[in-house]
Design an enzyme around this catalytic site. Structure first.
Site, short mmCIF file in Angstrom:
data_model
loop_
_atom_site.label_atom_id
_atom_site.label_comp_id
_atom_site.label_asym_id
_atom_site.label_seq_id
_atom_site.Cartn_x
_atom_site.Cartn_y
_atom_site.Cartn_z
N SER A 43 0.82 -1.21 0.00
CA SER A 43 0.00 0.00 0.00
C SER A 43 0.85 1.26 0.00
CB SER A 43 -0.89 -0.02 1.26
OG SER A 43 -1.69 1.14 1.29
N GLY A 44 0.42 2.26 -0.77
CA GLY A 44 1.00 3.60 -0.67
C GLY A 44 2.28 3.86 -1.44
N GLU A 74 -6.64 -2.49 -2.15
CA GLU A 74 -7.59 -3.28 -2.96
C GLU A 74 -7.36 -4.78 -2.78
OE1 GLU A 74 -10.08 -1.93 -4.05
OE2 GLU A 74 -9.70 -0.03 -5.08
ZN LIG Z 1 -7.79 1.96 -8.13
#
Ligand SMILES: [Zn+2]
Length: 217
Positions: A43-44, A74
């Site tokens: 993430s990120g 996601e």
């Molecule tokens: Zn997206």
């Protein structure tokens, strides 16, 4: 493919996604099935800074995180796809500007050139759904049952494949189709390949061979 090689391949395709303009900044996420788990981008972070060892291992059955780091926001969507489609080994989620532009402007992505027909049988389109939610994961799970590409209105696209290469090429071709649609509209009405023309293309031995190559790891 062993986990070490798969991690290297994920990092490689992550950089190619940025290089192709399919995502910018920290946008987009990818994953690959690795036996009973998946390896997913963290993430990120932008793909340009993600190293092979940064891809996060997540158990497909329980959803438990098995390695260091926080998986992409996601993660539920990726996991839902692997649980729904046993034949899928790779998932690419990107924010391609022409796909988002054409579809949010009311247009659709249609088969207009041979590579599209060869690689993408069906494009499903979902309405806008808040990203990173279980609601989006469930909607994508349904949509991907009969499609290789799913457009998420006002958000982006998902492509799946037997290999990372196949999923990546499908994302590239979807964006190419959106670009061609945009150009065709500048000149007039886009001419879409007829069902008969599509069947004829799929019947070519040369196309069947190309498709089989994409599924090799
Ligand atoms: Zn997206």
């Amino acid at each position: 493919m062993d986990e070490k090689r798969l991690r290297e391949e994920l990092a490689n395709f992550g950089r190619r996604i940025l290089g192709s303009g399919l995502a910018v900044g920290p946008g987009g996420n990818i994953s690959a099935r690795c036996a009973e788990k998946m390896l997913i981008s963290p993430s990120g972070l932008s793909f340009e800074e993600v190293l092979p060892e940064d891809y996060v291992a997540v158990d497909l059955g329980s959803g438990a995180v098995l390695s260091e780091g926080r998986p992409s926001s996601e993660v539920a969507m990726h996991r839902a796809i692997y649980l729904a489609r046993e034949d899928v080994n790779a998932v690419v989620h990107v924010h391609p500007p022409f796909v988002i532009g054409v579809t949010s402007g009311g247009g659709s992505i249609e088969p207009m050139f041979p590579d599209f027909v060869a690689l993408i049988k069906r494009v499903a389109t979902l309405p806008y759904i808040l990203p990173c939610t279980e609601r989006l994961a469930q909607a994508v799970k349904e949509a991907v049952q009969n499609a290789e590409a799913v457009v998420l209105l006002n958000h982006g696209a998902i492509t799946v494949g037997a290999t990372l290469k196949e999923a990546f090429y499908r994302a590239q071709i979807l964006e190419e189709a959106a670009k061609i649609t945009t150009i065709a509209r500048l000149f007039g009405s886009p001419r879409v390949l007829s069902r008969e023309e599509q069947e004829e293309l799929l019947g070519l031995e040369a196309e069947r061979y190309r498709q089989s190559v994409l599924k090799r790891t």
